[in-house]
Design an enzyme around this catalytic site. Structure first.
Site, mmCIF file in Angstrom:
data_model
loop_
_atom_site.group_PDB
_atom_site.id
_atom_site.type_symbol
_atom_site.label_atom_id
_atom_site.label_comp_id
_atom_site.label_asym_id
_atom_site.label_seq_id
_atom_site.Cartn_x
_atom_site.Cartn_y
_atom_site.Cartn_z
ATOM 1 N N GLU A 127 -8.468 48.310 -41.839
ATOM 2 C CA GLU A 127 -9.326 47.374 -41.084
ATOM 3 C C GLU A 127 -8.671 46.038 -40.770
ATOM 4 O O GLU A 127 -9.250 44.989 -41.024
ATOM 5 C CB GLU A 127 -10.637 47.162 -41.855
ATOM 6 C CG GLU A 127 -11.391 48.463 -42.073
ATOM 7 C CD GLU A 127 -12.661 48.313 -42.915
ATOM 8 O OE1 GLU A 127 -12.958 47.207 -43.377
ATOM 9 O OE2 GLU A 127 -13.346 49.331 -43.110
ATOM 10 N N ASN A 167 -5.879 52.887 -41.299
ATOM 11 C CA ASN A 167 -7.274 53.328 -41.277
ATOM 12 C C ASN A 167 -8.175 52.231 -40.709
ATOM 13 O O ASN A 167 -8.043 51.062 -41.098
ATOM 14 C CB ASN A 167 -7.702 53.646 -42.728
ATOM 15 C CG ASN A 167 -9.008 54.397 -42.840
ATOM 16 O OD1 ASN A 167 -9.163 55.471 -42.262
ATOM 17 N ND2 ASN A 167 -9.949 53.844 -43.597
ATOM 18 N N HIS A 204 -17.717 56.001 -38.264
ATOM 19 C CA HIS A 204 -19.088 55.603 -38.614
ATOM 20 C C HIS A 204 -19.857 55.499 -37.299
ATOM 21 O O HIS A 204 -19.746 54.504 -36.596
ATOM 22 C CB HIS A 204 -19.089 54.249 -39.336
ATOM 23 C CG HIS A 204 -18.405 54.264 -40.668
ATOM 24 N ND1 HIS A 204 -18.886 54.982 -41.739
ATOM 25 C CD2 HIS A 204 -17.289 53.650 -41.117
ATOM 26 C CE1 HIS A 204 -18.095 54.799 -42.787
ATOM 27 N NE2 HIS A 204 -17.115 54.003 -42.432
ATOM 28 N N ASP A 235 -19.967 59.240 -40.970
ATOM 29 C CA ASP A 235 -21.415 59.300 -41.130
ATOM 30 C C ASP A 235 -22.035 58.966 -39.777
ATOM 31 O O ASP A 235 -21.416 58.307 -38.944
ATOM 32 C CB ASP A 235 -21.965 58.418 -42.270
ATOM 33 C CG ASP A 235 -21.416 57.016 -42.301
ATOM 34 O OD1 ASP A 235 -21.040 56.484 -41.249
ATOM 35 O OD2 ASP A 235 -21.389 56.435 -43.411
#
Ligand code: G3I
Length: 300
Positions: A127, A167, A204, A235
């Site tokens: 990130e 990532n 996400h 998710d």
């Protein structure tokens, strides 16, 4: 095949989940996790604050608890994460400049020495970009723009065999600034020989029935740079079956998309539990989204 892991294995891929050490005493949870998944990510237990709570004093107890639980059941483990602006131990949060740069290097060396030969791939940096594709400001960014490549070079030297991943979230839509920022960094790393093996797209997803624009193009474009891609923290708000099926199919359509990890087992285990975003409900029952993912894997 009748489980996610076995179904994904038919095309040489894995299907994983995030595991929390605090839930390993819950047998509903562990039964599902061991049955359905063949790749495990520690949800918090291998982050810098967990592994080096005091400077120079590593504590691998919770990380090893997850590692041992997984490998005793024949499941593989992804490492998450070595360098991140969040979940730094307090002593690291208060560092900057060359002292922080040195601490980052020592952290990577200490963690990789412990897990050498045990973990297949690490999220080396997590990130590090803003939504517009510029670098996120942080104490790590403040040590110099080269902090990311230093992290990757350090990791390669510490364990030449482990796969090294970048990532991030919101890098799924090909037309998005952040996606392009990360893409340009990977392209630059590849052109200059900075070691990098994989990109993790956290995935996400929020609402709606369609995927972020050209999701599969994003996967294939990263792959064309010469890196593997993986969906690392999936998710989906209210477990949209079309989004779950679509993201699974997109991965299956890209040869270098090596696996999919969902970010938790049951809805009640999720960091966003109120949005019911996972494949099992709070009682451990398979949801419709589970079936849509399993069917996509089985028809590959
Ligand atoms: O364990 C303590 C507990 O002792 C304490 O009483 C409680 C009070 O706040 O906090 C507990 O720690 C929490 C920890 O999760 C374990 O439940 C932290 O506050 C909480 O901040 C932490 O949240 C994690 C979050 O990362 C922190 O950044 C989530 O579980 C975890 O799912 C989430 O994972 C991240 C990925 O690493 C990176 N991508 C985004 C993803 C979702 O945010």
């Amino acid at each position: 095949e009748s489980t996610l892991g076995a179904a994904a294995a038919q095309s040489g891929r894995y299907f994983g989940t995030a595991i929390a050490a605090s839930r390993l005493s819950n047998s509903t949870y562990t039964t599902i996790a061991a049955r359905e998944f063949n790749m495990i990510t520690a949800e918090n237990e291998m982050k810098p604050d967990a592994l080096q709570p005091n400077r120079g004093q590593f504590n691998f107890s919770s990380g090893d608890q997850i590692y041992n639980w997984a490998t005793q059941r024949g499941l593989q483990v992804r490492g998450h994460t070595l360098a991140w602006h969040a979940q730094q131990p307090g002593w690291m949060q208060s560092l900057n400049g060359s002292a922080l740069r040195q601490a980052m290097i020592e952290h990577i060396n200490g963690v990789l020495a412990h897990y050498k030969g045990k973990i297949g791939a690490w999220d080396v940096v997590n990130e590090a970009f803003n939504e517009d594709g510029s670098r996120r400001s942080s104490n790590l960014q403040g040590t110099g723009n080269d902090w990311i490549e230093v992290a990757f070079r350090t990791a390669r030297a510490a364990d030449p065999a482990v796969k090294l991943c970048y990532n991030d979230y919101n890098i799924e839509n090909w037309s998005y600034g952040k996606t392009q920022g990360v893409y340009n960094m990977i392209r630059d790393f590849k052109s200059r020989g900075v070691p990098i093996d994989c990109v993790g797209l956290q995935t996400h997803f929020t609402g709606g029935s369609s995927l972020p624009g050209n999701f599969q193009t994003t996967l294939s474009s990263f792959a064309a740079l010469g890196v593997d891609v993986a969906l690392t923290e999936v998710d989906v708000t209210n477990s949209s079956t079309t989004q779950y099926a679509g993201l699974t199919q997109a991965c299956l359509n890209v040869p270098r998309c090596i696996g999919i990890t969902v970010w938790g087992v049951r809805d009640s285990d999720s960091w966003r539990a109120s949005e019911n975003p996972l494949l099992f409900d709070g009682n451990g029952n398979k949801k419709a989204a589970y079936t849509s993912v399993l069917n996509a894997l089985n028809s590959a």
